[in-house]
Design a protein around this motif. Structure first.
Motif, PDB file in Angstrom:
ATOM      1  N   LYS A   1      20.771 -27.377  -7.222  1.00  0.00           N
ATOM      2  CA  LYS A   1      19.674 -27.788  -6.345  1.00  0.00           C
ATOM      3  C   LYS A   1      19.222 -29.207  -6.667  1.00  0.00           C
ATOM      4  O   LYS A   1      18.911 -29.993  -5.769  1.00  0.00           O
TER       5      LYS A   1
ATOM      6  N   GLU B   1      14.473 -20.066  -6.553  1.00  0.00           N
ATOM      7  CA  GLU B   1      14.974 -20.658  -5.289  1.00  0.00           C
ATOM      8  C   GLU B   1      13.838 -21.250  -4.495  1.00  0.00           C
ATOM      9  O   GLU B   1      13.940 -22.385  -4.008  1.00  0.00           O
TER      10      GLU B   1
ATOM     11  N   GLU C   1      13.207 -25.216  -3.707  1.00  0.00           N
ATOM     12  CA  GLU C   1      13.157 -25.637  -2.301  1.00  0.00           C
ATOM     13  C   GLU C   1      11.876 -26.432  -2.042  1.00  0.00           C
ATOM     14  O   GLU C   1      11.899 -27.492  -1.420  1.00  0.00           O
TER      15      GLU C   1
END
Lengths: 425, 425
Positions: free
Chosen positions: B336, B409, B413
């Motif tokens: 990420k 996650e 994000e």
């Protein structure tokens, strides 16, 4: 930078730049644990006669003193919930601090908030933190003689000067306030009061406590009130928290569940600012406590989690039973000592788990001092008693009566025999 | 009394002789807890979007990380036995020390005895004790940058000079040993190593560790090897205890069950003398540690009582599962971050629970530094990340990936959105 020495082991120490810290060794020398271990080391018998330990204040191993199942269940529930495996917040879980605030507030004329409570890993850590928080270059603290040597150890560790005032045996071990006034100067930051008292077993009267508060105020010092034996009173003087006088002088109250619940191994105590005028906040003593707590290990989170239940659900029956046992034990101890020629008890114990008794060396043939007495007693009779020297009272002894009654009877009988054996004719 | 009236008008500092401890305040300011509190205080949202904590290393509340029932059962058994309510001996209960000795001996070429182990209330207390034991006038200790600020806090608290050496991002965060040699002088007593590493997530290679050992020996200093994250590796470098090189240089190994068993709230750690030549005994460093332990609180006795069962009966399945979760999380985190323009990760994490990433401020419009970044991120997106400044790395960030993967996650994000929102066009 090369440092080459031969492989000779004795020169190993020369090649290394690290070594010991003399200051901590000096602090460690004040350890009561060590003083008692030295006495225990004199025991020669290997059985079947059991060793009678009447030196330590830890009756948790005896069936009569087993803690309430309510406390054990609270722990079990907290562990099973798996909600308390995390790091604790700095001052302690809010619910636990609230429970302690409510608990202490019951006996005070004002309400404590959870922000007035800082959880610590036992009262010993509370002592560590408060002495540390108060330490400043040149500061001194007034300590009682006899006292609890953890204070001395921590003062040495933190470079805080100690000045000892006497507790007066003939006056129910009250504080010598005239001496206190003489000892204090502009660098004195606090006076330590231990009530109910370890090692004397005395319980202070209201009037005297009020005098202490007024004296401290006049001297501009705070009171550190060590109430680890709170509510463990069984004589004529009831337990009065020093916090009652918190509007006269700032009081920092130290406590724990170790004694009243007989669980010293659980390591759950507190520092409470019983200071309705908020002086400890204004002078930033509270900030210092917080700063130290920020970098210091906490009590186990699940024990904090169990605390509200422990405090709120323990029945009076349990407390009354413990007090009942202590009352009988203190009575037994006091009466037995009256029968022993070379030992005098100036004040019948009415609180805590201990009594201070004076050794009359002139009655004894071959005993040099209290340490010698305790070492020989351990060797000849397998009875462990604490030498008063470790508590700043040479030629006195501290005896614990908080043991299984059968053991206490046996121990005191052996003590009597020992004294008779060593007495002058 | 006249003095009373005089005092009435005086400012607090003149009336009361106590005040705060500046050194404690300085030490306390070096705390991650303190800095993260400030970041958390910036959060404005009250829900329903949950707060995502990527700031501290404590995955214990998350279902994926729940500790093994074997550990919980061991605690419950110990509590219910009522055999462990008493005070602990200074170094800790013998069976617990023996269990830790056996546990650590599995991965080193010599056997540790129970006498080589000192139990502490978590690794945090181990750090406290070791720094205190080594403190001497003029002593200095070499600390890694970035590091774990508790070392800095304790050095400040005990007046030990800190000298920081760099971990080199481009070289897998290995130690800059040339710099280490330059920083050392005759007053240097020790070098601190954290492996697996907090905050960088790196794991040291054998050869480099051997070099560190040889360098320390040459310089005449000991190694303090902080292995709180021992065995928590999931990349190509296996965990190697520094004690493997204990015959080259004296090593004090610090550890705990907090991370591997995911129970930081249980407060059970140790100091192990991984020093087969006994140099730490000869130079009396061990005496200092023992003196401190004599006057310091111990871990909860029943938790010590549960240790043999916890260590011996926990199945590999449990450990493997935790590592599996961490591996997946580290992968997710690393990937990420590659997608986020203003953040660079110089080295994929392969151990511990953290990764250090660099902020490229030139890509951001209105962010002044790492602290500003973290505060705004908390405010706008309810994500908590630790600013690198508190770890001596300004304009870096420390991200925890040890949280529930679903939350990770979401958090990453939101981090990405935040960066895009503040990115230059």
């Amino acid at each position: 930078m090369e440092k080459e020495n031969g492989a000779n082991p004795s020169s190993e120490t020369e090649r290394w730049q690290f070594g010991h810290n003399k200051a901590v060794v000096a602090a460690g020398n004040r350890s009561l644990r060590e003083a008692i271990y030295k006495v225990i080391a004199c025991v020669e018998e290997t059985g079947p006669r059991p060793v009678i330990p009447i030196a330590n204040g830890d009756p948790s191993v005896f069936p009569s003193f087993r803690t309430t199942p309510i406390a054990e269940e609270a722990i079990v529930e907290a562990v099973r919930s798996a909600e308390y495996n995390n790091y604790s917040p700095t001052n302690g879980l809010l619910s636990a601090r609230q429970a302690v605030a409510d608990y202490l507030s019951k006996d005070l004329p004002y309400k404590l908030s959870p922000d007035d409570v800082f959880l610590t890993a036992g009262c010993s850590q509370a002592i560590d933190i408060i002495i540390s928080a108060l330490s400043r270059p040149g500061a001194n603290v007034l300590l009682p003689r006899p006292g609890f040597p953890m204070y001395e150890a921590r003062c040495i560790y933190n470079n805080v000067e100690m000045r000892h005032f006497d507790l007066i045996p003939e006056q129910g071990w009250e504080l010598d306030l005239e001496q206190v006034k003489k000892l204090a100067d502009e660098n004195t930051v606090a006076i330590v009061v231990c009530n109910p008292n370890n090692p004397c077993g005395s319980v202070l009267k209201y009037h005297h406590m009020e005098e202490i508060a007024k004296t401290a105020r006049k001297l501009g010092v705070m009171i550190i009130s060590d109430e680890v034996y709170d509510h463990l009173t069984f004589g004529s003087n009831p337990f009065i928290p020093m916090g009652i006088f918190g509007d006269i002088v700032p009081v920092v109250t130290l406590g724990s569940i170790s004694k009243r619940w007989v669980v010293p191994g659980w390591r759950l105590g507190w520092i409470a600012t019983t200071d309705p005028k908020g002086i400890l906040r204004k002078t930033k003593v509270v900030d210092s406590i917080r700063s130290i707590l920020d970098i210091t290990t906490d009590p186990a989170t699940f024990i904090q989690g169990a605390l509200p239940q422990i405090i709120e659900k323990t029945k009076d029956d349990f407390f009354n039973n413990i007090t009942h046992i202590l009352r009988d034990a203190a009575e037994l101890c006091y009466n037995k000592i009256k029968d022993i020629k070379c030992i005098t008890c100036p004040h019948k114990p009415e609180g805590s788990m201990f009594v201070m008794v004076k050794l009359n060396l002139s009655c004894l043939v071959d005993i040099n001092d209290d340490v010698d007495f305790c070492s020989k007693l351990a060797k000849e009779e397998s009875v462990i008693v604490c030498p008063g020297s470790a508590l700043e009272m040479k030629n006195w002894l501290r005896i614990t009566f908080a043991v299984e009654q059968t053991s206490l009877v046996v121990g005191l009988e052996r003590l009597k025999l020992f004294c008779e054996r060593h007495e002058k004719n | 009394m006249e003095k009373e009236k005089e005092n009435a008008g005086k400012p607090l500092e003149e009336k009361w002789h106590f005040g705060h401890n500046k050194a404690a305040a300085a030490a306390g300011s070096r705390s991650i807890r303190g800095t993260l509190s400030k970041v958390i205080a910036s959060v404005e949202e009250t829900g329903p979007r949950p707060l995502i904590q990527l700031g501290h290393g404590d995955p214990s509340p998350f279902p994926s990380f729940r500790t093994t029932p074997i550990a919980e059962d061991a605690i419950l058994e110990a509590v219910k036995s009522a055999q462990y309510n008493h005070y602990s001996p200074s170094s800790g209960l013998l069976p617990a020390r023996r269990a830790v000795a056996e546990y650590l001996s599995k991965d080193i070429p010599y056997k540790l005895s129970s006498d080589d182990i000192f139990l502490t209330a978590g690794c945090a207390q181990a750090i406290d004790i070791v720094i205190a034991a080594l403190a001497r006038p003029d002593a200095n200790i070499l600390l890694p940058r970035p590091g774990f600020p508790l070392y800095d806090a304790r050095c400040t608290f005990y007046n030990v000079e800190m000298r920081h050496f760099d971990l080199i991002p481009e070289q897998g965060w290995e130690l800059d040993l040339d710099q280490v040699e330059k920083l050392t002088d005759e007053n240097t007593v020790a070098i601190v190593l954290i492996n697996p590493n907090n905050p960088s997530g790196s794991v040291l290679k054998y050869q480099h560790m051997e070099e560190i050992a040889k360098t320390a020996r040459k310089l005449g200093i000991m190694v303090i090897s902080d292995e709180a994250y021992g065995h928590l590796t999931f990349g190509s470098n296996p965990f190697i205890p520094m004690g493997v090189f204990g015959d080259v240089v004296p090593i004090l190994t610090l550890g705990s069950i907090s991370k591997r068993w995911v129970v930081p709230g249980w407060r059970l750690g140790w100091i192990a003398m991984t020093d087969p030549k006994g140099i730490l005994s000869e130079t009396k460093v061990i005496d200092s540690i023992r003196s401190i332990l004599d006057i310091t609180i111990n871990p909860v006795t029943f938790i010590q009582g549960a240790i043999p069962q916890i260590i011996e009966k926990t199945k590999d399945d449990f450990f493997n599962n935790i590592i599996h979760v961490l591996r997946g999380a580290a992968e997710l985190c690393y990937n990420k971050i590659k997608d986020i323009k203003c953040i660079t990760c110089p080295h994929k994490p392969e151990g511990s629970m953290f990764v250090m990433v660099k902020l490229n401020l030139s890509y951001l419009v209105d962010i002044s530094d790492d602290v500003d970044f973290c505060i705004k991120l908390a405010k706008e997106d309810s994500v908590i990340i630790c600013p690198g400044s508190v770890l001596e790395m300004k304009n870096w960030l420390r991200i925890t990936f040890a949280i529930e993967p679903a939350s990770l996650e979401v958090g990453l994000e939101r981090l990405k959105s935040f960066c895009e929102r503040h990115g230059k066009n």
